[in-house]
Design a protein around this motif. Structure first.
Motif, PDB file in Angstrom:
ATOM      1  N   GLY A 166       0.875  -1.301  -0.370  1.00 63.17           N
ATOM      2  CA  GLY A 166       0.139   0.317  -0.143  1.00 63.17           C
ATOM      3  C   GLY A 166       0.704   1.259   0.146  1.00 63.17           C
ATOM      4  O   GLY A 166       0.307   2.372  -0.269  1.00 63.17           O
ATOM      5  N   GLN A 167       1.636   0.772   0.410  1.00 63.81           N
ATOM      6  CA  GLN A 167       3.258   2.507   0.367  1.00 63.81           C
ATOM      7  C   GLN A 167       4.021   2.067  -1.178  1.00 63.81           C
ATOM      8  O   GLN A 167       4.081   1.716  -1.725  1.00 63.81           O
ATOM      9  N   ILE A 168       4.091   3.494  -0.696  1.00 62.56           N
ATOM     10  CA  ILE A 168       4.794   3.751  -2.773  1.00 62.56           C
ATOM     11  C   ILE A 168       5.902   4.101  -2.539  1.00 62.56           C
ATOM     12  O   ILE A 168       7.001   3.866  -1.504  1.00 62.56           O
ATOM     13  N   CYS A 169       6.011   3.534  -3.315  1.00 60.01           N
ATOM     14  CA  CYS A 169       8.183   2.966  -3.731  1.00 60.01           C
ATOM     15  C   CYS A 169       8.651   3.729  -4.424  1.00 60.01           C
ATOM     16  O   CYS A 169       8.307   3.332  -5.888  1.00 60.01           O
ATOM     17  N   SER A 170       9.363   4.778  -4.471  1.00 63.03           N
ATOM     18  CA  SER A 170      10.095   5.591  -5.598  1.00 63.03           C
ATOM     19  C   SER A 170      11.107   4.905  -6.166  1.00 63.03           C
ATOM     20  O   SER A 170      11.740   3.675  -6.064  1.00 63.03           O
ATOM     21  N   LYS A 171      10.651   5.082  -7.456  1.00 63.99           N
ATOM     22  CA  LYS A 171      12.217   4.133  -8.452  1.00 63.99           C
ATOM     23  C   LYS A 171      13.900   3.973  -8.049  1.00 63.99           C
ATOM     24  O   LYS A 171      14.196   4.131  -7.902  1.00 63.99           O
ATOM     25  N   SER A 172      14.007   5.407  -7.485  1.00 61.98           N
ATOM     26  CA  SER A 172      15.178   5.909  -7.337  1.00 61.98           C
ATOM     27  C   SER A 172      15.557   4.356  -5.625  1.00 61.98           C
ATOM     28  O   SER A 172      16.220   4.776  -4.873  1.00 61.98           O
ATOM     29  N   LYS A 173      14.396   4.268  -4.760  1.00 59.09           N
ATOM     30  CA  LYS A 173      14.459   3.707  -3.433  1.00 59.09           C
ATOM     31  C   LYS A 173      14.467   2.050  -3.660  1.00 59.09           C
ATOM     32  O   LYS A 173      15.218   1.374  -3.386  1.00 59.09           O
ATOM     33  N   LEU A 174      13.599   2.227  -5.004  1.00 59.81           N
ATOM     34  CA  LEU A 174      13.333   0.686  -5.381  1.00 59.81           C
ATOM     35  C   LEU A 174      15.631   0.411  -5.835  1.00 59.81           C
ATOM     36  O   LEU A 174      16.060  -0.313  -5.327  1.00 59.81           O
TER      37      LEU A 174
END
Length: 221
Positions: A166-174
């Motif tokens: 349910g939480q948004i994961c940014s591309k940079s974090k991934l």
């Protein structure tokens, strides 16, 4: 998982890194405490493997200060000392476990799993979300009676989503979670692995949703 290996024996460090990388993990290697502090200041890790005797200081002092500053990442100490007092000492300083050199890689892996289970508050590797069961140890997902084996990066990526549904994961974090500093990759690589996971999830009520300009989110539909 993302490991920080703190070890100044280059031959041993290469062996550990190679083994963990083959198992699909991400590893950053520091050969001294100054580099270790730089890594920890910029990156979140799932596990620290910490040698004791380092060129610029004592790993035990570092561990004591790290715990004193509210550092919560699990730490397994790599030690050549076999005396009971030495082992008890590192545990009292805040180590979650220790392993005595020389060691077998299967033992190191088992200790890592045990420490992570304790930190996760359970003894199971299976997580459920909607109709999908995810087994991080076997590297599989199951829904509607069908089990699919995941490749290494697919496994690590889905593990991230299952940890924060349910939480948004940014591309940079991934990218930061999936690749080490030594790997030259772009955020486009994430799109490839997300596309593969979406195929594996087809037919279930679980989807990876694209949130425009922000990243991705694991959601029920």
């Amino acid at each position: 998982m993302r490991f920080l290996l703190v070890e100044d024996n280059i031959q041993l460090a290469k062996a550990i890194c190679s083994h963990l990388l083959l198992d699909g993990h991400v590893v950053d290697h520091a050969d001294r405490l100054s580099t270790t502090r730089d890594y920890l200041a910029t990156t979140a890790y799932d596990m620290i493997l910490l040698d004791i005797m380092l060129p610029d200081g004592d790993g035990r002092e570092f561990l004591n200060r790290y715990r004193g500053s509210a550092g919560k990442t699990p730490v397994i100490v790599l030690t050549a000392r076999s005396e009971v007092s030495d082992r008890v000492g590192v545990l009292d300083l805040g180590a979650d476990d220790y392993i005595t050199k020389p060691f077998d890689f299967s033992e190191l892996e088992a200790r890592c799993r045990a420490v992570l289970r304790r930190h996760g508050g359970g003894a199971t590797n299976i997580k459920s979300f909607g109709e999908v069961e995810f087994d991080g140890l076997s590297g599989t997902i199951t829904h509607h009676g069908t089990t699919t084996n995941l490749r290494n990066k697919e496994l690590r990526l889905l593990e991230i989503f299952f940890n924060v549904p349910g939480q948004i994961c940014s591309k940079s974090k991934l990218v930061d979670r999936l690749f080490s500093y030594d790997e030259d990759v772009s955020e486009n690589a994430i799109e490839v692995y997300v596309a593969r996971l979406r195929k594996h999830l087809e037919g279930s009520n679980v989807q990876i949703i694209t949130v425009r300009r922000l990243g991705y989110r694991l959601s029920l539909v």
